[in-house]
Design a protein around this motif. Structure first.
Motif, PDB file in Angstrom:
ATOM      1  N   SER A   1     -11.093  -9.680  11.294  1.00  0.00           N
ATOM      2  CA  SER A   1     -11.108 -10.740  10.317  1.00  0.00           C
ATOM      3  C   SER A   1     -10.752 -10.317   9.084  1.00  0.00           C
ATOM      4  CB  SER A   1     -12.550 -11.369  10.167  1.00  0.00           C
ATOM      5  OG  SER A   1     -13.152 -11.794  11.301  1.00  0.00           O
ATOM      6  N   PHE A   2     -10.871  -9.110   8.796  1.00  0.00           N
ATOM      7  CA  PHE A   2     -10.011  -8.475   7.540  1.00  0.00           C
ATOM      8  C   PHE A   2      -8.730  -8.526   7.648  1.00  0.00           C
ATOM      9  CE2 PHE A   2      -8.025  -4.435   6.365  1.00  0.00           C
ATOM     10  CZ  PHE A   2      -8.067  -4.348   4.805  1.00  0.00           C
ATOM     11  N   ALA A   3      -8.133  -8.307   8.801  1.00  0.00           N
ATOM     12  CA  ALA A   3      -6.489  -8.165   8.727  1.00  0.00           C
ATOM     13  C   ALA A   3      -6.055  -9.773   8.882  1.00  0.00           C
ATOM     14  CB  ALA A   3      -6.116  -7.198  10.303  1.00  0.00           C
ATOM     15  N   THR A   4      -6.857 -10.556   9.858  1.00  0.00           N
ATOM     16  CA  THR A   4      -6.418 -11.571  10.050  1.00  0.00           C
ATOM     17  C   THR A   4      -6.250 -12.669   8.655  1.00  0.00           C
ATOM     18  OG1 THR A   4      -7.130 -11.875  12.156  1.00  0.00           O
ATOM     19  CG2 THR A   4      -6.390 -13.789  11.228  1.00  0.00           C
ATOM     20  N   HIS A   5      -7.297 -12.625   7.937  1.00  0.00           N
ATOM     21  CA  HIS A   5      -7.568 -13.182   6.583  1.00  0.00           C
ATOM     22  C   HIS A   5      -6.449 -12.719   5.712  1.00  0.00           C
ATOM     23  CE1 HIS A   5     -11.559 -14.136   7.813  1.00  0.00           C
ATOM     24  NE2 HIS A   5     -10.967 -14.800   8.692  1.00  0.00           N
ATOM     25  N   LEU A   6      -6.046 -11.201   5.446  1.00  0.00           N
ATOM     26  CA  LEU A   6      -5.114 -10.913   4.799  1.00  0.00           C
ATOM     27  C   LEU A   6      -3.793 -11.279   5.084  1.00  0.00           C
ATOM     28  CD1 LEU A   6      -5.904  -6.966   4.182  1.00  0.00           C
ATOM     29  CD2 LEU A   6      -5.858  -8.646   2.432  1.00  0.00           C
ATOM     30  N   LEU A   7      -3.540 -11.286   6.203  1.00  0.00           N
ATOM     31  CA  LEU A   7      -2.146 -11.854   6.698  1.00  0.00           C
ATOM     32  C   LEU A   7      -2.082 -13.180   6.616  1.00  0.00           C
ATOM     33  CD1 LEU A   7       0.423 -11.012   8.353  1.00  0.00           C
ATOM     34  CD2 LEU A   7      -0.866 -12.064  10.485  1.00  0.00           C
TER      35      LEU A   7
ATOM     36  N   ALA B   1      -0.205  -7.992  16.776  1.00  0.00           N
ATOM     37  CA  ALA B   1      -1.065  -8.869  17.266  1.00  0.00           C
ATOM     38  C   ALA B   1      -1.692 -10.002  16.655  1.00  0.00           C
ATOM     39  CB  ALA B   1      -2.145  -8.179  18.261  1.00  0.00           C
ATOM     40  N   TYR B   2      -1.899  -9.598  15.189  1.00  0.00           N
ATOM     41  CA  TYR B   2      -2.737 -10.626  14.198  1.00  0.00           C
ATOM     42  C   TYR B   2      -1.562 -11.804  13.836  1.00  0.00           C
ATOM     43  CZ  TYR B   2      -5.912  -7.326  13.854  1.00  0.00           C
ATOM     44  OH  TYR B   2      -7.112  -6.274  14.207  1.00  0.00           O
ATOM     45  N   THR B   3      -0.367 -11.464  14.263  1.00  0.00           N
ATOM     46  CA  THR B   3       0.587 -12.520  13.780  1.00  0.00           C
ATOM     47  C   THR B   3       0.647 -13.627  14.846  1.00  0.00           C
ATOM     48  OG1 THR B   3       2.456 -11.873  15.026  1.00  0.00           O
ATOM     49  CG2 THR B   3       2.337 -11.178  12.686  1.00  0.00           C
ATOM     50  N   ALA B   4       0.203 -13.432  16.147  1.00  0.00           N
ATOM     51  CA  ALA B   4      -0.137 -14.218  17.160  1.00  0.00           C
ATOM     52  C   ALA B   4      -1.291 -15.239  16.965  1.00  0.00           C
ATOM     53  CB  ALA B   4      -0.066 -13.511  18.421  1.00  0.00           C
ATOM     54  N   VAL B   5      -2.346 -14.389  16.349  1.00  0.00           N
ATOM     55  CA  VAL B   5      -3.632 -15.024  16.094  1.00  0.00           C
ATOM     56  C   VAL B   5      -3.125 -16.115  14.939  1.00  0.00           C
ATOM     57  CG1 VAL B   5      -5.843 -14.760  14.991  1.00  0.00           C
ATOM     58  CG2 VAL B   5      -5.086 -13.088  16.717  1.00  0.00           C
ATOM     59  N   ASP B   6      -2.604 -15.774  14.039  1.00  0.00           N
ATOM     60  CA  ASP B   6      -2.423 -16.773  12.814  1.00  0.00           C
ATOM     61  C   ASP B   6      -1.390 -17.930  13.427  1.00  0.00           C
ATOM     62  OD1 ASP B   6      -0.522 -16.757   9.634  1.00  0.00           O
ATOM     63  OD2 ASP B   6      -2.853 -16.896   9.834  1.00  0.00           O
TER      64      ASP B   6
ATOM     65  N   ALA C   1     -20.169 -15.162  21.078  1.00  0.00           N
ATOM     66  CA  ALA C   1     -20.224 -13.908  21.466  1.00  0.00           C
ATOM     67  C   ALA C   1     -19.418 -12.845  20.833  1.00  0.00           C
ATOM     68  CB  ALA C   1     -20.606 -13.653  22.863  1.00  0.00           C
ATOM     69  N   THR C   2     -18.330 -13.301  20.706  1.00  0.00           N
ATOM     70  CA  THR C   2     -17.141 -12.314  20.080  1.00  0.00           C
ATOM     71  C   THR C   2     -17.348 -11.979  18.655  1.00  0.00           C
ATOM     72  OG1 THR C   2     -15.839 -14.646  19.545  1.00  0.00           O
ATOM     73  CG2 THR C   2     -15.293 -13.265  21.504  1.00  0.00           C
ATOM     74  N   ALA C   3     -18.230 -12.517  18.099  1.00  0.00           N
ATOM     75  CA  ALA C   3     -18.555 -12.377  16.750  1.00  0.00           C
ATOM     76  C   ALA C   3     -19.508 -11.013  16.551  1.00  0.00           C
ATOM     77  CB  ALA C   3     -19.574 -13.238  15.923  1.00  0.00           C
TER      78      ALA C   3
ATOM     79  N   ARG D   1     -10.138 -11.765  18.226  1.00  0.00           N
ATOM     80  CA  ARG D   1     -10.994 -12.908  17.993  1.00  0.00           C
ATOM     81  C   ARG D   1     -11.631 -12.783  16.615  1.00  0.00           C
ATOM     82  NH1 ARG D   1     -11.964 -15.540  22.513  1.00  0.00           N
ATOM     83  NH2 ARG D   1     -12.757 -17.150  21.328  1.00  0.00           N
ATOM     84  N   PRO D   2     -10.999 -13.308  15.457  1.00  0.00           N
ATOM     85  CA  PRO D   2     -11.655 -12.993  14.302  1.00  0.00           C
ATOM     86  C   PRO D   2     -12.755 -13.980  13.864  1.00  0.00           C
ATOM     87  CG  PRO D   2      -9.347 -14.025  13.993  1.00  0.00           C
ATOM     88  CD  PRO D   2      -9.525 -13.639  15.527  1.00  0.00           C
ATOM     89  N   LEU D   3     -13.281 -14.016  13.091  1.00  0.00           N
ATOM     90  CA  LEU D   3     -14.170 -15.329  12.461  1.00  0.00           C
ATOM     91  C   LEU D   3     -13.523 -15.999  11.518  1.00  0.00           C
ATOM     92  CD1 LEU D   3     -16.121 -12.701  13.504  1.00  0.00           C
ATOM     93  CD2 LEU D   3     -17.749 -13.617  11.905  1.00  0.00           C
ATOM     94  N   ALA D   4     -13.813 -17.236  11.236  1.00  0.00           N
ATOM     95  CA  ALA D   4     -13.273 -17.868  10.188  1.00  0.00           C
ATOM     96  C   ALA D   4     -14.051 -17.387   8.889  1.00  0.00           C
ATOM     97  CB  ALA D   4     -13.717 -19.428  10.451  1.00  0.00           C
TER      98      ALA D   4
END
Length: 307
Positions: A258-264, A287-292, A248-250, A122-125
């Motif tokens: 967030s680092f990984a998701t934003h890099l991807l 798992a981060y590809t699923a988030v993206d 609350a997930t922040a 659950r990354p942050l924007a």
């Protein structure tokens, strides 16, 4: 619980753990978890049979024994992930013990782990992550504590560090170089590039910190000069997300996500991100590809003219 083990079973478990530590380099936390999981399994067998599990019993464990144990563990509230971990430890012990004693632990090794529903990170924007970095120290009781909290969260988001890795930095790591050698989970070492923003945040903290920085001492200090407790970083994040209206997930760990998701999202290579995060398996990073993809579908459904 160890009283339910026969001396031979206790000795075998001790020998296996010693080998895991010496030959396979298992971390102490892992050794403790293995020991607790296998001990609990052997204690269950003892209670199930009404007698301590000796070598002869270990060689005759059947599928019904495994099903009974797993049902017992689920009945006392053990989650699927914890049960899968315990089963993995039991299999490791029986695989080793079977080779040593000359029997095939087929029933143990064929036991199927419960299905685990993988939770997506659950990354942050991006704007929320920036807001956290800019405001995390707003209500700190001293300027140096504000700078410290800002430096820690900048390392989590800017370098993808775990909180334990950031707080494990020592005085000898400062001033931060262009890259850090990080010792992560299971003793896995990786090289992490350090952004100028992270170097500057740590330098600003050190200029204000009232405690002497020693090579072997902790880089990040608590209010009394000891090593910074991760709970204080979590509390700073709680206060910050309340001010910013974040969910609350922040949490501190969400900054690593967030680092990984934003890099991807910016076109980062999945293998490179795996190395930066220190994941042993690419499937963890995937798992981060699923988030993206999930985020892409949200944008599509909200913006497509035919939606």
């Amino acid at each position: 619980m160890s009283l339910a083990l026969s001396p031979a079973a206790r000795a075998a478990l001790s020998d296996w753990l010693a080998e895991e530590r010496a030959l396979n380099g298992a971390a102490e936390n892992t050794i403790r978890a293995y020991g607790a999981d296998v001990t609990a399994f052997l204690a269950f067998l003892a209670e199930y049979d009404g007698a301590p599990a000796g070598p002869a019993r270990l060689a005759t464990v059947e599928s019904r024994d495994m099903r009974a144990w797993m049902a017992h563990e689920r009945g006392r509230g053990l989650g699927a992930r914890s049960l899968a971990r315990a089963l993995s430890a039991v299999k490791g012990f029986f695989r080793w013990h079977g080779r040593r004693e000359g029997f095939e632990p087929t029933a143990v090794l064929s036991a199927r782990a419960p299905k685990i529903r993988r939770k997506l990170p659950r990354p942050l924007a991006e704007d929320a992550a920036r807001a956290v970095l800019e405001s995390v120290g707003d209500h700190a009781r001293a300027p140096w504590i504000a700078a410290r909290d800002a430096a820690v969260v900048t390392l989590l988001y800017g370098c993808g560090l775990r909180i334990s890795e950031a707080l494990g930095l020592c005085g000898r790591d400062a001033p931060l170089p262009d890259s850090l050698r990080i010792l992560g989970k299971g003793g896995k070492e990786r090289i992490v590039p350090v952004l100028p923003a992270a170097r500057e945040a740590v330098a600003a903290y050190l200029r204000l910190c009232p405690f002497e920085t020693t090579p072997e001492g902790p880089l990040f200090r608590g209010a009394r000069g000891g090593a910074l407790n991760p709970r204080l970083v979590a509390r700073a994040m709680e206060q910050t997300r309340a001010r910013l209206g974040l969910p609350a997930t922040a949490t501190p760990h969400a900054l690593r996500h967030s680092f990984a998701t934003h890099l991807l999202a910016a076109g980062g290579d999945l293998r490179a991100i795996q190395e930066l995060l220190g994941h042993a398996s690419l499937s963890t990073t995937q798992a981060y590809t699923a988030v993206d993809t999930a985020r892409l579908m949200e944008v599509y459904e909200s913006a497509h003219p035919r939606a």
